[in-house]
Structures are given as structure tokens and as C-alpha cells.
Design an enzyme around this catalytic site. Structure first.
Site, PDB file in Angstrom:
ATOM      1  N   TYR A 132      80.055  27.395  -7.599  1.00 59.09           N
ATOM      2  CA  TYR A 132      81.212  28.144  -8.533  1.00 59.09           C
ATOM      3  C   TYR A 132      81.057  28.087 -10.075  1.00 59.09           C
ATOM      4  O   TYR A 132      81.474  27.006 -10.434  1.00 59.09           O
ATOM      5  CB  TYR A 132      82.368  28.377  -8.228  1.00 59.09           C
ATOM      6  CG  TYR A 132      82.972  28.956  -7.093  1.00 59.09           C
ATOM      7  CD1 TYR A 132      81.832  29.568  -5.753  1.00 59.09           C
ATOM      8  CD2 TYR A 132      84.292  28.545  -5.749  1.00 59.09           C
ATOM      9  CE1 TYR A 132      81.900  29.511  -4.394  1.00 59.09           C
ATOM     10  CE2 TYR A 132      84.087  28.890  -5.034  1.00 59.09           C
ATOM     11  CZ  TYR A 132      83.388  29.434  -3.606  1.00 59.09           C
ATOM     12  OH  TYR A 132      83.357  29.346  -3.152  1.00 59.09           O
ATOM     13  N   HIS A 191      79.499  23.967   2.909  1.00 63.43           N
ATOM     14  CA  HIS A 191      79.632  25.133   2.266  1.00 63.43           C
ATOM     15  C   HIS A 191      78.752  26.047   3.537  1.00 63.43           C
ATOM     16  O   HIS A 191      79.896  26.960   3.878  1.00 63.43           O
ATOM     17  CB  HIS A 191      79.072  24.917   1.042  1.00 63.43           C
ATOM     18  CG  HIS A 191      80.351  26.370   0.238  1.00 63.43           C
ATOM     19  ND1 HIS A 191      79.861  26.518  -0.870  1.00 63.43           N
ATOM     20  CD2 HIS A 191      80.216  27.515   0.771  1.00 63.43           C
ATOM     21  CE1 HIS A 191      80.769  27.275  -1.696  1.00 63.43           C
ATOM     22  NE2 HIS A 191      80.572  28.718  -0.595  1.00 63.43           N
ATOM     23  N   SER A 238      88.060  35.617   1.645  1.00 65.36           N
ATOM     24  CA  SER A 238      87.547  37.330   1.137  1.00 65.36           C
ATOM     25  C   SER A 238      88.628  37.728   1.925  1.00 65.36           C
ATOM     26  O   SER A 238      88.559  38.786   2.824  1.00 65.36           O
ATOM     27  CB  SER A 238      86.161  37.617   1.435  1.00 65.36           C
ATOM     28  OG  SER A 238      85.581  36.963   0.359  1.00 65.36           O
ATOM     29  N   PRO A 239      90.025  37.488   2.119  1.00 63.51           N
ATOM     30  CA  PRO A 239      91.111  38.063   3.304  1.00 63.51           C
ATOM     31  C   PRO A 239      90.894  39.694   2.492  1.00 63.51           C
ATOM     32  O   PRO A 239      91.808  40.314   3.566  1.00 63.51           O
ATOM     33  CB  PRO A 239      92.261  37.201   2.812  1.00 63.51           C
ATOM     34  CG  PRO A 239      92.612  36.786   1.870  1.00 63.51           C
ATOM     35  CD  PRO A 239      90.575  36.277   1.228  1.00 63.51           C
ATOM     36  N   LEU A 240      90.847  39.588   1.739  1.00 60.27           N
ATOM     37  CA  LEU A 240      91.043  41.803   1.109  1.00 60.27           C
ATOM     38  C   LEU A 240      89.354  42.213   1.364  1.00 60.27           C
ATOM     39  O   LEU A 240      90.170  43.133   0.549  1.00 60.27           O
ATOM     40  CB  LEU A 240      92.092  40.825  -0.419  1.00 60.27           C
ATOM     41  CG  LEU A 240      93.207  39.902  -0.236  1.00 60.27           C
ATOM     42  CD1 LEU A 240      93.866  39.735  -2.012  1.00 60.27           C
ATOM     43  CD2 LEU A 240      94.409  40.940   0.767  1.00 60.27           C
ATOM     44  N   ARG A 266      87.204  41.844   0.096  1.00 61.45           N
ATOM     45  CA  ARG A 266      86.756  41.609  -1.473  1.00 61.45           C
ATOM     46  C   ARG A 266      87.383  42.701  -2.566  1.00 61.45           C
ATOM     47  O   ARG A 266      86.324  43.147  -2.925  1.00 61.45           O
ATOM     48  CB  ARG A 266      85.323  41.963  -1.415  1.00 61.45           C
ATOM     49  CG  ARG A 266      84.158  40.742  -1.108  1.00 61.45           C
ATOM     50  CD  ARG A 266      82.984  40.490  -0.977  1.00 61.45           C
ATOM     51  NE  ARG A 266      82.597  39.170   0.022  1.00 61.45           N
ATOM     52  CZ  ARG A 266      82.611  37.820  -0.248  1.00 61.45           C
ATOM     53  NH1 ARG A 266      83.001  38.085  -1.229  1.00 61.45           N
ATOM     54  NH2 ARG A 266      81.699  37.052   0.851  1.00 61.45           N
ATOM     55  N   GLY A 267      88.320  43.050  -2.345  1.00 62.39           N
ATOM     56  CA  GLY A 267      89.374  43.258  -3.083  1.00 62.39           C
ATOM     57  C   GLY A 267      89.381  44.932  -3.086  1.00 62.39           C
ATOM     58  O   GLY A 267      89.025  45.897  -3.768  1.00 62.39           O
ATOM     59  N   PHE A 285      90.324  47.930  -1.199  1.00 60.48           N
ATOM     60  CA  PHE A 285      91.831  48.406  -1.171  1.00 60.48           C
ATOM     61  C   PHE A 285      92.624  48.232  -2.447  1.00 60.48           C
ATOM     62  O   PHE A 285      93.260  49.076  -2.928  1.00 60.48           O
ATOM     63  CB  PHE A 285      92.599  47.871  -0.640  1.00 60.48           C
ATOM     64  CG  PHE A 285      92.176  47.964   1.095  1.00 60.48           C
ATOM     65  CD1 PHE A 285      92.125  48.603   1.521  1.00 60.48           C
ATOM     66  CD2 PHE A 285      91.761  46.473   1.975  1.00 60.48           C
ATOM     67  CE1 PHE A 285      90.959  48.902   2.597  1.00 60.48           C
ATOM     68  CE2 PHE A 285      91.210  46.141   2.659  1.00 60.48           C
ATOM     69  CZ  PHE A 285      90.805  47.410   3.384  1.00 60.48           C
TER      70      PHE A 285
END
Length: 333
Positions: free
Chosen positions: A56, A130, A209-211, A213-214, A216
């Protein structure tokens, strides 16, 4: 902050962690001072499980974290990863699409020393491979990682995007504390057999990334991402998949409104509801979303809620792949 146990370690971690990847230029522009401020806020709010990786920002992410970590070492459980290496000709700060994977013990030895130096710590709490290198037996990779535990440089071991078979083989060499894999309402491959295997071995699932990747909270931005936002390259944000997912997000957010929460909170609550052995690590670079994510820990979903959520997902099935084909070759190996 509620806590959850990490695998077979006995460690109690915040029920959600902090995915630090967005603090580097992955989803567009970042500000170092704002990133440091966010880290302090996360700590103040009880989020003690922080996740980063050496790739990262080409190490910059670990360096940013170190500015807060060094004075709060006993309050933070730090996880980092090794394996992705960038092509020398590439100038991009971070993208999984211009890198290659090296799970060799030789590279791991170099990578862990670099991470320890950037993080300014003597020991890494949780060290992940990874990915599973398809060219190197998992026993060889994990065997070398286990030596780091013996040497006191690493406390616990983890794998990312490993298959059920790889988990079994790895755990036979050294106990695996956590499996980090993408898991959300849109990405559910682990439910086929991987999650069951992890549970049989007392390995926690750490969803990244439980969302989704944004999706919503960015449905109005998906056609105009900032320069440098790597989601431009993801099939789910392209063409007919994007149109499907915008409609899905709109329906999802409407249902969330009936519960007086955001669509993002609903998505995170869904992940949390899948089991006490699941510790999601939503990433953000904004205080507003950090606080929203933390509030999701207290949301309870009824069987009827879960059924309605499934009905929305079934109505909009054409979500697309989570990665381009080349990157998919390195998941669930």
C-alpha cells in the site's frame, strides 16, 4: 466497542478493524495530516485492530501508521502483509494491476525486515502472506513464516485469499490465526467451503472490502471516479455491471432508510451478522464514515431483514467479477 476473539489466539480485538489501504492513493487523493488524524480518532473510538500491507503506497502506508503506532504500541494490534512486488518500470503508487506476486521465503525475509523498519516496531502482531503463490508449495511459505514466530519478529500468522485445501495444508505446518478474504453482500465465494474449513480449524475470517468497495455511499460518483482510483479498473464499476449495481445500491439504500441507517451500515451489519468469528476491516479515509462503520456494530438484523436483503440481491444478479481476469488467478488458491 464490542470485541471478538481472533481465531485460536485468545486475543480480543475490536469487532471491526480499520482497513488502512485508503490512506494511500488507492481511491484518489489523500492528505497525510488527515490520515494521521483519522488514525488517532479510530484509536480513541476503540478500534484497535489495524490492517495494512507493504504494497500500500509502496510502503508509505506503514510509515503513516508508524507515526501513531510508535506511541500507542500496547493499544494497537497491527497486521501487515507481504508478497506483492511492483514492476521496476511502473511509477504508480499503488495498484494490484501493475505488480507480481512473490511468496518465496527469500523475499519474505526481506519484506518483514522492511515492514518492521517502516512500522518502527520490534514485532508484528499478525503477518499475512498476501496471496498463495501458485508456484511455491504453501508448506514452504508458511514454514518460513513460522520461523519469524520463533524469532519473535511475528506473533501470529495469516493467509489472504487462500482456498480450503491451502488452509488445511498451511495449518498443519503452523497454526493460522486469520484468513483475510474479500467478503461482502456482493462477494460470497468463501461461503462455498472456505468459511466452513476456517471454522473447523478455529481460524477467524477477516473480510476486506466488506462494504463492496464503497458502492452504497458512492453511487452518484461511480461514473466519475477521481484520478488514481483503482476501482475504474474493476468489472463491477464498468458498463452493464455498473448499471446493475447502481440499481442494486439504490434499492439497498431505500431499504436501509426504513431502518433509519445508511446503506453502508446495513452492508456492514450483514457481514457482522454472519458469525462472531468474523472481524471485518472496512477501510476509509474520512471521519464521517469511520463513525458510521463503528455504529454498525450495534445494529441487529432480524430474519425478516435478512430475507428482504437477499431479495434485493436476487433482483439484481449481474454484479460482475470483483477483479479483472489476471487478478482473479491469485484468489482462492
Amino acid at each position: 466497542m464490542k470485541t471478538r476473539k481472533l481465531g485460536n489466539t485468545g486475543e480480543r480485538l475490536s469487532a471491526i478493524g480499520l482497513g488502512c489501504m485508503p490512506l494511500s492513493k488507492v481511491y484518489g487523493r489523500t492528505d497525510k495530516s488527515e490520515s494521521i488524524k483519522l488514525l488517532h480518532e479510530a484509536l480513541d473510538l476503540g478500534v484497535n485492530f489495524w490492517d495494512t500491507a507493504d504494497m500500500y503506497g509502496k510502503g508509505e502506508n506503514e510509515e503513516i501508521i508508524s507515526t501513531v503506532l510508535k506511541d500507542n504500541r500496547d493499544k494497537i494490534f497491527i497486521a501487515t502483509k507481504f508478497g506483492f512486488r511492483f514492476n521496476d518500470t511502473e511509477n504508480t503508487v499503488h495498484s494490484p494491476f501493475n505488480s507480481y506476486f512473490d511468496g518465496s521465503p527469500e523475499w519474505m525475509r526481506q519484506a518483514v525486515e522492511l515492514s518492521l523498519k517502516r512500522l518502527k516496531v520490534d514485532v508484528i502482531d499478525l503477518y499475512y502472506a498476501h496471496r498463495v503463490d501458485p508456484n511455491i508449495p504453501i508448506e514452504e511459505t508458511v514454514g518460513a513464516m513460522a520461523e519469524l514466530v520463533k524469532e519473535g519478529k511475528v506473533r501470529y500468522l495469516g493467509l489472504s485469499e487462500a482456498s480450503s485445501e491451502s488452509l488445511k495444508r498451511a495449518n498443519a505446518i503452523h497454526p493460522i490465526a486469520a484468513l483475510q478474504s474479500e467478503y461482502s453482500v456482493l462477494t460470497r465465494e468463501v461461503e462455498k467451503d472456505i468459511l466452513a474449513t476456517a471454522r473447523s480449524l478455529n481460524i477467524s475470517l477477516v473480510p476486506y472490502s466488506p462494504l463492496a468497495r464503497g458502492l452504497f455511499n458512492i453511487i452518484n460518483q461511480t461514473r466519475d471516479f477521481q484520478e488514481g482510483d483503482f476501482r475504474k479498473n474493476l468489472p463491477r464499476f464498468q458498463d452493464e455491471n455498473l448499471e446493475n449495481n447502481i440499481m442494486l445500491a439504490e434499492a439497498w439504500n431505500e431499504f436501509a432508510k426504513t431502518k433509519e441507517i445508511s446503506g453502508t451500515q446495513l452492508a456492514l451489519a450483514w457481514v457482522l451478522a454472519q458469525g462472531e468469528d468474523i472481524i471485518p476491516i472496512p477501510g476509509t479515509k474520512r471521519s464521517k464514515y469511520l463513525r458510521e462503520n463503528i455504529e454498525a456494530v450495534s445494529i441487529e438484523l432480524s430474519p425478516e431483514d435478512l430475507q428482504q436483503m437477499d431479495e434485493i440481491l436476487i433482483k439484481y444478479p449481474n454484479t460482475g467479477e470483483r477483479y479483472p481476469e489476471a487478478s482473479l488467478k491469485l484468489v482462492n488458491n
